[in-house]
Design a protein around this motif. Structure first.
Motif, PDB file in Angstrom:
ATOM      1  N   GLU A 192       0.808  -1.222   0.000  1.00 44.72           N
ATOM      2  CA  GLU A 192       0.000   0.000   0.000  1.00 44.72           C
ATOM      3  C   GLU A 192       0.839   1.268   0.000  1.00 44.72           C
ATOM      4  OE1 GLU A 192      -3.991  -1.491   2.449  1.00 44.72           O
ATOM      5  OE2 GLU A 192      -2.325  -0.558   3.527  1.00 44.72           O
ATOM      6  N   GLU A 193       2.022   1.216   0.585  1.00 44.01           N
ATOM      7  CA  GLU A 193       2.868   2.411   0.686  1.00 44.01           C
ATOM      8  C   GLU A 193       3.615   2.710  -0.613  1.00 44.01           C
ATOM      9  OE1 GLU A 193       4.236   2.924   5.156  1.00 44.01           O
ATOM     10  OE2 GLU A 193       4.778   0.925   4.441  1.00 44.01           O
ATOM     11  N   GLU A 194       3.513   1.805  -1.586  1.00 44.82           N
ATOM     12  CA  GLU A 194       4.248   1.989  -2.839  1.00 44.82           C
ATOM     13  C   GLU A 194       3.358   2.362  -4.017  1.00 44.82           C
ATOM     14  OE1 GLU A 194       6.436  -1.613  -3.450  1.00 44.82           O
ATOM     15  OE2 GLU A 194       7.805  -1.254  -1.754  1.00 44.82           O
ATOM     16  N   VAL A 195       2.038   2.186  -3.864  1.00 37.70           N
ATOM     17  CA  VAL A 195       1.099   2.505  -4.948  1.00 37.70           C
ATOM     18  C   VAL A 195      -0.038   3.331  -4.370  1.00 37.70           C
ATOM     19  CG1 VAL A 195      -0.380   1.588  -6.762  1.00 37.70           C
ATOM     20  CG2 VAL A 195       1.633   0.295  -6.053  1.00 37.70           C
ATOM     21  N   SER A 196      -0.297   4.493  -4.966  1.00 39.47           N
ATOM     22  CA  SER A 196      -1.340   5.372  -4.433  1.00 39.47           C
ATOM     23  C   SER A 196      -2.727   4.930  -4.891  1.00 39.47           C
ATOM     24  CB  SER A 196      -1.099   6.812  -4.885  1.00 39.47           C
ATOM     25  OG  SER A 196      -1.377   6.951  -6.272  1.00 39.47           O
ATOM     26  N   GLU A 199      -3.413   6.075  -8.406  1.00 37.49           N
ATOM     27  CA  GLU A 199      -2.823   5.189  -9.424  1.00 37.49           C
ATOM     28  C   GLU A 199      -3.676   3.940  -9.614  1.00 37.49           C
ATOM     29  OE1 GLU A 199       1.935   5.518  -9.336  1.00 37.49           O
ATOM     30  OE2 GLU A 199       1.067   5.176  -7.348  1.00 37.49           O
ATOM     31  N   LEU A 200      -4.158   3.377  -8.515  1.00 38.51           N
ATOM     32  CA  LEU A 200      -4.998   2.185  -8.597  1.00 38.51           C
ATOM     33  C   LEU A 200      -6.285   2.484  -9.355  1.00 38.51           C
ATOM     34  CD1 LEU A 200      -4.564   0.845  -4.957  1.00 38.51           C
ATOM     35  CD2 LEU A 200      -3.722  -0.264  -7.038  1.00 38.51           C
ATOM     36  N   LEU A 201      -6.921   3.614  -9.052  1.00 35.29           N
ATOM     37  CA  LEU A 201      -8.155   3.977  -9.742  1.00 35.29           C
ATOM     38  C   LEU A 201      -7.912   4.190 -11.235  1.00 35.29           C
ATOM     39  CD1 LEU A 201      -9.667   6.431  -7.110  1.00 35.29           C
ATOM     40  CD2 LEU A 201     -10.548   4.158  -7.699  1.00 35.29           C
TER      41      LEU A 201
END
Length: 327
Positions: A192-196, A199-201
């Motif tokens: 979780e700390e590496e991908v915002s 970015e996921l959305l």
């Protein structure tokens, strides 16, 4: 002199009373804080129609009656106690038993193939996001016309993690390894700390679950799981030992495998260690696999019934959320 001694005695009694009152107030404050953190419901968002939104959108509006009707009324499907087949959904459940006596393990494997990733959804207990809001898995599933369901990550027991459900961001406090489902039918495990969340959305995320650990990544078992820590909340059990388990894995896009392991019931099922669970998921062909909330939460629901034996007592425990399959 006697009057002075009496005054001193009264003063001493008063001091004792004040001390006792202070202790009671301190204990009461601690009890209230614990109850407020772990027992009292705190609703942050009421979801109008949980699970009805379109993947990748933030629409939580109501749907037509045709969309919320039971699967059998809308599609040509065949089913029995262990399988379901329609044009869009294929589900086959197997009960597996290994070992014997005190070493016996009983678990359930659901092989799920979907035509459209939108058939895999999530739902909150009581259609509400917040802390300490719970319903049993079967109630949440039935309320959302689910064909199949498993318990989720019990997000409401914690106040951190990244919680995206049916395309909506409900919490954005990255702290641990997580799992994401996407609108193209893929599943990815990630930090979780590496991908915002943004970015996921942008990548088309539909749901994230925040529990762990990651079991399989790129087809490989990720570790020996000897030092796993999910959080430090009051009342947590060690998760390294043999316990009831729930896990989700992806074999290929839109081809998932769900495993629910019973436990804490000698002669029926002792449960699994995380290493054993990872071995099972790898043996089933999972390219990605993730551990969800287990213990008393571990529940598999199918066509109106609970398939496994929750808590070794056929007694479900309330949870915050589920993953489910719906036409």
């Amino acid at each position: 002199m006697a009057q002075m001694d009496k005054k001193k005695t009264l003063s001493f009694k008063q001091k004792i009373g004040i001390v006792i009152l202070a202790v009671i107030l301190v204990i009461g404050g601690v009890v209230y804080k614990l109850a407020d953190r772990y027992l009292i419901e705190h609703v942050e968002v009421v979801v109008v129609d949980e699970g009805a939104g379109t993947s990748g959108s933030n629409d939580t509006g109501t749907t037509s009656s045709a969309e919320t009707a039971s699967p059998s009324a809308e599609v040509n499907a065949t089913s029995d106690d262990w399988s379901y087949s329609s044009d869009d959904i294929q589900i086959k459940i197997d009960q597996v038993e290994t070992g014997s006596g005190s070493d016996k393990i009983t678990y359930y494997v659901a092989d799920v193939v979907l035509k459209d990733a939108d058939s895999l959804k999530s739902a909150f207990a009581d259609n509400s996001f917040g802390t300490n809001i719970t319903e049993v898995t079967s109630e949440i599933a039935s309320g959302n016309d689910a064909i199949f369901a498993v318990n989720g990550d019990y997000y409401g027991f914690r106040d951190d993690g990244v919680i995206i459900r049916n395309g909506t961001v409900y919490r954005d406090d990255p702290v641990r390894d997580a799992m994401a489902l996407f609108e193209d039918g893929t599943m990815q495990t990630y930090n979780e700390e590496e991908v915002s969340s943004d970015e996921l959305l942008a990548q088309g995320v539909t749901n994230t679950l925040s529990f762990g650990p990651i079991l399989i990544q790129d087809g490989q078992i990720t570790s020996d799981f000897s030092s796993v820590k999910i959080d430090s909340n009051f009342g947590n059990r060690s998760i390294q030992n043999a316990n009831p388990r729930t896990a989700i894995g992806m074999i290929a896009p839109n081809h998932y495998v769900f495993v629910v392991v019973d436990g804490r019931n000698e002669g029926y099922s002792r449960g699994m260690t995380l290493a054993e669970l990872a071995d099972v998921m790898q043996g089933l062909g999972a390219a990605e696999a993730y551990n969800l909330d287990g213990g008393g939460s571990s529940t598999m629901y199918f066509m109106g019934r609970v398939v496994n034996n929750p808590q070794g007592k056929n007694q479900e425990r309330g949870v915050s959320d589920i993953l489910y399959i719906k036409e």
